[in-house]
Design an enzyme around this catalytic site. Structure first.
Site, PDB file in Angstrom:
ATOM      1  N   VAL A 186       0.829  -1.204   0.000  1.00 47.12           N
ATOM      2  CA  VAL A 186       0.000   0.000   0.000  1.00 47.12           C
ATOM      3  C   VAL A 186       0.867   1.258   0.000  1.00 47.12           C
ATOM      4  CG1 VAL A 186      -1.696   1.352   1.312  1.00 47.12           C
ATOM      5  CG2 VAL A 186      -1.972  -1.117   1.093  1.00 47.12           C
ATOM      6  N   HIS A 219     -14.836   2.587   8.881  1.00 42.63           N
ATOM      7  CA  HIS A 219     -14.172   1.875   7.784  1.00 42.63           C
ATOM      8  C   HIS A 219     -14.057   0.393   8.149  1.00 42.63           C
ATOM      9  CE1 HIS A 219     -11.557   1.147   4.410  1.00 42.63           C
ATOM     10  NE2 HIS A 219     -10.539   0.804   5.169  1.00 42.63           N
TER      11      HIS A 219
END
Length: 312
Positions: free
Chosen positions: A11, A178
């Site tokens: 990421v 989230h």
């Protein structure tokens, strides 16, 4: 402009790649604790410069925070990734210690930076970062959790897929926590070229889109054996670019609420205007009763996770 990405995994390195390619910053620093790893990623990315036509300087460093000094934005991706069958909540104990260390070290040498948290569980890690920022006298508007940008992109992808149209013509946002059970795709407000998507897709299909969006991360983890990285990296860049270029763009983000949306002392995803210095203001979307109930339930779930960082 200078951006630091902490964590050279998939990421973090993808975020650095996209930021460099788009020339959002003059310099991107990648920091990691694994000896030589960030330096290798930086060298590899630098060798694409003449191939792709960008001039962003990319620097890699092993745990040397001095090289991150005077960053305008700090992106934190550090922590162990989610594995198949693992919830974001299960990551909390390990990642809280990591995030506290890197945030404290990074802000010590870049006290004017905006800090973007990506590490999971993101809402709780953002709340932890908010607490650290308060201890250091840093404005709450410079603490942002990146979840809504990613979840909203997954929402638009699923809508485009279901409708058979380009997702670039679709507007839609996801608010709330989230997490697989806490995010709230706002199907009622989604549009296709300005028209409500509900005119083109029935309620059953919309519910399926929402469900697929909510388990979007888990779906990819099951397929890949680890967390996704292309879309998260691009979502990070969208947030960083909005800040550095003062775009005044509305992007759902995890920020500290003090009465907004009926919530206090919590970091959770809501629509905010992003620009120079972080988030400028929280945008009040008029939720219906069903959406309000879902948001309250989401906030309660996030608070439960937050309990785990008390005393850490």
């Amino acid at each position: 402009m200078k951006v630091t990405v902490i964590g050279a995994g998939a990421v973090g390195s993808t975020a650095a790649d996209v930021i460099a390619r788009r020339e959002v910053a003059d310099e991107v620093v990648i920091l990691d604790i694994k000896e030589g790893y960030a330096e290798g990623k930086a060298m590899d990315l630098n060798q694409t410069s003449s191939l792709l036509g960008f001039d962003t300087k990319i620097v890699g460093t092993t745990n040397d925070y001095a090289k991150t000094a005077k960053s305008d934005v700090i992106v934190v991706t550090s922590g162990i990734p989610r594995k198949p069958g693992m919830t974001r909540e299960e990551l909390i104990g390990i990642n809280a210690g990591i995030v506290r260390t890197v945030v404290t070290n990074a802000l010590a040498v870049s006290p004017k930076a905006v800090i973007v948290i990506v590490s999971n569980p993101m809402d709780t890690m953002t709340y932890l970062t908010y607490q650290i920022a308060q201890e250091m006298g840093i404005n709450k508007k410079r603490v942002i959790g990146m979840g809504g940008a990613l979840d909203s992109s997954r929402f638009r992808y699923r809508l485009g897929e279901a409708m058979g149209v380009s997702q670039n013509d679709i507007s839609g946002m996801v608010i709330g926590g989230h997490g697989d059970k806490t995010m709230i795709p706002l199907t009622r407000l989604a549009t296709w070229n300005g028209l409500p998507v509900s005119r083109f897709i029935n309620s059953e299909a919309l519910s399926e889109v929402a469900q697929k969006t909510m388990v979007g991360g888990a779906t990819l983890t099951g397929l890949l054996g680890t967390s996704a990285w292309y879309a998260p990296g691009a979502a990070i860049c969208q947030v960083v670019e909005a800040i550095l270029r003062d775009e005044q763009k509305i992007i759902p983000s995890c920020v500290y609420l003090n009465g907004e949306y009926g919530q206090k002392d919590i970091c959770i995803g809501v629509p905010v205007v992003l620009g120079k210095g972080g988030w400028q203001k929280i945008v009040n979307v008029r939720l219906n009763n069903e959406e309000k109930a879902a948001f309250e339930a989401s906030a309660e779930a996030v608070r439960t996770m937050n309990e785990a960082i008390k005393g850490l």
